[in-house]
Design a protein around this motif. Sequence first.
Motif, PDB file in Angstrom:
ATOM      1  N   ALA A   6       7.749  13.360  -5.061  1.00 22.43           N
ATOM      2  CA  ALA A   6       7.066  13.527  -3.774  1.00 22.43           C
ATOM      3  C   ALA A   6       5.988  12.458  -3.600  1.00 22.43           C
ATOM      4  CB  ALA A   6       6.454  14.922  -3.681  1.00 22.43           C
ATOM      5  N   GLU A   7       5.235  12.179  -4.656  1.00 27.43           N
ATOM      6  CA  GLU A   7       4.212  11.135  -4.579  1.00 27.43           C
ATOM      7  C   GLU A   7       4.842   9.777  -4.289  1.00 27.43           C
ATOM      8  OE1 GLU A   7       1.824  11.127  -8.085  1.00 27.43           O
ATOM      9  OE2 GLU A   7       0.735  12.951  -7.544  1.00 27.43           O
ATOM     10  N   TYR A   8       5.963   9.504  -4.934  1.00 28.04           N
ATOM     11  CA  TYR A   8       6.672   8.244  -4.692  1.00 28.04           C
ATOM     12  C   TYR A   8       7.085   8.143  -3.225  1.00 28.04           C
ATOM     13  CZ  TYR A   8      10.502   4.829  -4.801  1.00 28.04           C
ATOM     14  OH  TYR A   8      11.332   3.764  -4.535  1.00 28.04           O
ATOM     15  N   CYS A   9       7.708   9.202  -2.715  1.00 23.23           N
ATOM     16  CA  CYS A   9       8.170   9.190  -1.323  1.00 23.23           C
ATOM     17  C   CYS A   9       6.999   9.007  -0.364  1.00 23.23           C
ATOM     18  CB  CYS A   9       8.921  10.481  -1.006  1.00 23.23           C
ATOM     19  SG  CYS A   9      10.519  10.637  -1.837  1.00 23.23           S
ATOM     20  N   LEU A  10       5.922   9.725  -0.600  1.00 22.32           N
ATOM     21  CA  LEU A  10       4.763   9.618   0.284  1.00 22.32           C
ATOM     22  C   LEU A  10       4.154   8.219   0.235  1.00 22.32           C
ATOM     23  CD1 LEU A  10       3.139  13.103  -0.314  1.00 22.32           C
ATOM     24  CD2 LEU A  10       3.890  12.191   1.891  1.00 22.32           C
ATOM     25  N   CYS A  11       4.134   7.623  -0.939  1.00 21.33           N
ATOM     26  CA  CYS A  11       3.608   6.266  -1.076  1.00 21.33           C
ATOM     27  C   CYS A  11       4.365   5.301  -0.172  1.00 21.33           C
ATOM     28  CB  CYS A  11       3.708   5.821  -2.534  1.00 21.33           C
ATOM     29  SG  CYS A  11       3.346   4.070  -2.812  1.00 21.33           S
ATOM     30  N   TYR A  12       5.702   5.352  -0.230  1.00 19.80           N
ATOM     31  CA  TYR A  12       6.499   4.379   0.511  1.00 19.80           C
ATOM     32  C   TYR A  12       6.764   4.800   1.957  1.00 19.80           C
ATOM     33  CZ  TYR A  12       6.923   1.828  -3.784  1.00 19.80           C
ATOM     34  OH  TYR A  12       6.620   1.101  -4.912  1.00 19.80           O
ATOM     35  N   ILE A  13       6.468   6.042   2.288  1.00 19.19           N
ATOM     36  CA  ILE A  13       6.472   6.454   3.694  1.00 19.19           C
ATOM     37  C   ILE A  13       5.201   5.956   4.375  1.00 19.19           C
ATOM     38  CG2 ILE A  13       6.251   8.443   5.241  1.00 19.19           C
ATOM     39  CD1 ILE A  13       8.110   9.975   3.315  1.00 19.19           C
ATOM     40  N   LEU A  14       4.075   6.130   3.706  1.00 21.27           N
ATOM     41  CA  LEU A  14       2.789   5.757   4.295  1.00 21.27           C
ATOM     42  C   LEU A  14       2.574   4.242   4.329  1.00 21.27           C
ATOM     43  CD1 LEU A  14       0.568   8.537   2.719  1.00 21.27           C
ATOM     44  CD2 LEU A  14       0.963   8.195   5.164  1.00 21.27           C
ATOM     45  N   ALA A  15       3.141   3.525   3.356  1.00 21.22           N
ATOM     46  CA  ALA A  15       2.906   2.075   3.281  1.00 21.22           C
ATOM     47  C   ALA A  15       3.282   1.343   4.571  1.00 21.22           C
ATOM     48  CB  ALA A  15       3.639   1.485   2.080  1.00 21.22           C
ATOM     49  N   PRO A  16       4.494   1.535   5.122  1.00 24.34           N
ATOM     50  CA  PRO A  16       4.801   0.855   6.390  1.00 24.34           C
ATOM     51  C   PRO A  16       4.032   1.432   7.573  1.00 24.34           C
ATOM     52  CG  PRO A  16       6.651   2.237   5.707  1.00 24.34           C
ATOM     53  CD  PRO A  16       5.693   2.215   4.567  1.00 24.34           C
ATOM     54  N   CYS A  17       3.738   2.734   7.537  1.00 22.91           N
ATOM     55  CA  CYS A  17       2.954   3.334   8.630  1.00 22.91           C
ATOM     56  C   CYS A  17       1.602   2.644   8.772  1.00 22.91           C
ATOM     57  CB  CYS A  17       2.727   4.825   8.371  1.00 22.91           C
ATOM     58  SG  CYS A  17       4.165   5.878   8.596  1.00 22.91           S
ATOM     59  N   LYS A  18       0.985   2.363   7.651  1.00 24.20           N
ATOM     60  CA  LYS A  18      -0.367   1.804   7.652  1.00 24.20           C
ATOM     61  C   LYS A  18      -0.377   0.297   7.392  1.00 24.20           C
ATOM     62  CE  LYS A  18      -1.622   5.898   8.534  1.00 24.20           C
ATOM     63  NZ  LYS A  18      -1.836   6.221   9.962  1.00 24.20           N
ATOM     64  N   ASN A  19       0.806  -0.314   7.476  1.00 25.87           N
ATOM     65  CA  ASN A  19       0.908  -1.777   7.406  1.00 25.87           C
ATOM     66  C   ASN A  19       0.377  -2.334   6.082  1.00 25.87           C
ATOM     67  OD1 ASN A  19       1.933  -3.939   8.845  1.00 25.87           O
ATOM     68  ND2 ASN A  19      -0.049  -4.542   9.668  1.00 25.87           N
ATOM     69  N   CYS A  20       0.581  -1.588   5.004  1.00 25.06           N
ATOM     70  CA  CYS A  20      -0.039  -1.932   3.718  1.00 25.06           C
ATOM     71  C   CYS A  20       0.428  -3.281   3.171  1.00 25.06           C
ATOM     72  CB  CYS A  20       0.255  -0.841   2.692  1.00 25.06           C
ATOM     73  SG  CYS A  20      -0.545   0.732   3.060  1.00 25.06           S
ATOM     74  N   ILE A  21       1.729  -3.543   3.236  1.00 23.50           N
ATOM     75  CA  ILE A  21       2.249  -4.777   2.637  1.00 23.50           C
ATOM     76  C   ILE A  21       1.734  -6.000   3.379  1.00 23.50           C
ATOM     77  CG2 ILE A  21       4.347  -6.078   2.133  1.00 23.50           C
ATOM     78  CD1 ILE A  21       5.761  -3.406   1.654  1.00 23.50           C
ATOM     79  N   SER A  22       1.766  -5.950   4.714  1.00 22.83           N
ATOM     80  CA  SER A  22       1.266  -7.085   5.504  1.00 22.83           C
ATOM     81  C   SER A  22      -0.225  -7.296   5.285  1.00 22.83           C
ATOM     82  CB  SER A  22       1.546  -6.864   6.992  1.00 22.83           C
ATOM     83  OG  SER A  22       2.932  -6.863   7.243  1.00 22.83           O
ATOM     84  N   GLN A  40      -4.612 -10.447   3.104  1.00 24.96           N
ATOM     85  CA  GLN A  40      -5.813 -10.564   2.270  1.00 24.96           C
ATOM     86  C   GLN A  40      -5.693 -11.741   1.308  1.00 24.96           C
ATOM     87  OE1 GLN A  40      -6.925  -7.019   0.123  1.00 24.96           O
ATOM     88  NE2 GLN A  40      -8.267  -8.138  -1.264  1.00 24.96           N
ATOM     89  N   LYS A  41      -4.526 -11.902   0.697  1.00 27.76           N
ATOM     90  CA  LYS A  41      -4.330 -13.016  -0.236  1.00 27.76           C
ATOM     91  C   LYS A  41      -4.533 -14.361   0.455  1.00 27.76           C
ATOM     92  CE  LYS A  41      -0.250 -12.158  -1.921  1.00 27.76           C
ATOM     93  NZ  LYS A  41       0.951 -12.325  -2.787  1.00 27.76           N
ATOM     94  N   ASN A  42      -4.155 -14.415   1.739  1.00 29.83           N
ATOM     95  CA  ASN A  42      -4.244 -15.667   2.499  1.00 29.83           C
ATOM     96  C   ASN A  42      -5.489 -15.742   3.387  1.00 29.83           C
ATOM     97  OD1 ASN A  42      -1.645 -16.925   1.698  1.00 29.83           O
ATOM     98  ND2 ASN A  42      -0.777 -15.103   2.662  1.00 29.83           N
ATOM     99  N   ARG A  43      -6.419 -14.780   3.208  1.00 29.17           N
ATOM    100  CA  ARG A  43      -7.680 -14.746   3.956  1.00 29.17           C
ATOM    101  C   ARG A  43      -7.445 -14.737   5.471  1.00 29.17           C
ATOM    102  NH1 ARG A  43     -12.125 -16.616   0.461  1.00 29.17           N
ATOM    103  NH2 ARG A  43     -11.245 -16.959  -1.611  1.00 29.17           N
ATOM    104  N   ILE A  44      -6.484 -13.922   5.882  1.00 30.14           N
ATOM    105  CA  ILE A  44      -6.154 -13.809   7.306  1.00 30.14           C
ATOM    106  C   ILE A  44      -6.650 -12.465   7.830  1.00 30.14           C
ATOM    107  CG2 ILE A  44      -4.270 -13.644   8.988  1.00 30.14           C
ATOM    108  CD1 ILE A  44      -2.618 -15.434   7.124  1.00 30.14           C
ATOM    109  N   TRP A  45      -7.454 -12.515   8.891  1.00 34.67           N
ATOM    110  CA  TRP A  45      -7.935 -11.292   9.549  1.00 34.67           C
ATOM    111  C   TRP A  45      -7.038 -11.041  10.760  1.00 34.67           C
ATOM    112  CZ3 TRP A  45     -12.080  -7.976   8.462  1.00 34.67           C
ATOM    113  CH2 TRP A  45     -12.383  -7.043   9.462  1.00 34.67           C
TER     114      TRP A  45
END
Length: 311
Positions: free
Chosen positions: A100-116, A121-126
């Motif tokens: 369940a934790e795994y599923c919630l992690c990867y459900i929420l990640a695209p919702c909150k734009n985590c990967i982008s 952040q790595k490229n210092r882009i706001w």
Amino acid sequence: MTERINILTTGRLGEDFQAAVKKEYNPEALKIDYFVEIDQNILDRYDALACFSAGKDLDLGRLDWIHSFGAGVNSFIENPSLNPQIKISRTIGLLGKKMAEYCLCYILAPCKNCISNYENQKNRIWQQGKITDLFSSSVAILGTGEIGRTVAEMISAFHCDVYGINLHGKQYPQFKKCFKLEDFIKNPPQIDILISILPSTESARNLLTKEFFQKLSKLHFINVGRGDVIAEKLLLELLESSIICQATLDVFSSEPLPEDSALWNNPKVVITPHQAAITDIDDIMMSFTQAYEAFKKGENNYLFIKLNRGY
């Protein structure tokens, strides 16, 4: 059953399991031995086997009981030498909560734009991206066993409508409603997220077809069951057409996933190496203790599979 049970264990966590069993049980009732590798001569000295998997070349016909260290039992039930009367139990432990934790992690990640956001952040882009909410989403879970019900309960806490799919449409309180598998495949409700927790059985292989997915749109597909529930070629086609807009894949038909798989470079796919719910010794002992108590009384509980169903 009152006579002593002789158990053989091997492979990953086998040595830890041996130590835990010796600490917990009287050797007059339960004797356990650990071998790094086993062959037929070793196996034939034991009544029971406890491990993650068994080689296809081993004859398991003399065993009375097998306890799987994982939730899956395919390597055992696909062995043609099995005694039809054998008891096979599996490990559940806290795997449902971990999954369940795994599923919630990867459900929420695209919702909150985590990967982008991480890349920015790595490229210092706001730069603000599109943010969506999980609450009020519709989630369907293929598989309403012990693990599926735990996943449903934890996702429901985010105020999602969670539906369950099982063979006969049996209702469980963790779901808003459960559908009969046949009815769901023919006429699925509109859902945002589809989670497959199905085991690899003959009836589940390639269960999810193009015709099924064409009744849905912009779906986030999560597979934490077994990889053969959908063909890879079809999955890529559905991603290309955006019927599936996001796929989170922890399991594959061939593992490790071949380096030449087109899934690796697909921007809509998240790949993890079969780690949605990693079994530890506490999970094993939690389930083994319950299975052992049932086995020695000649009883079954929720940990024992039905051989004719494969789960």
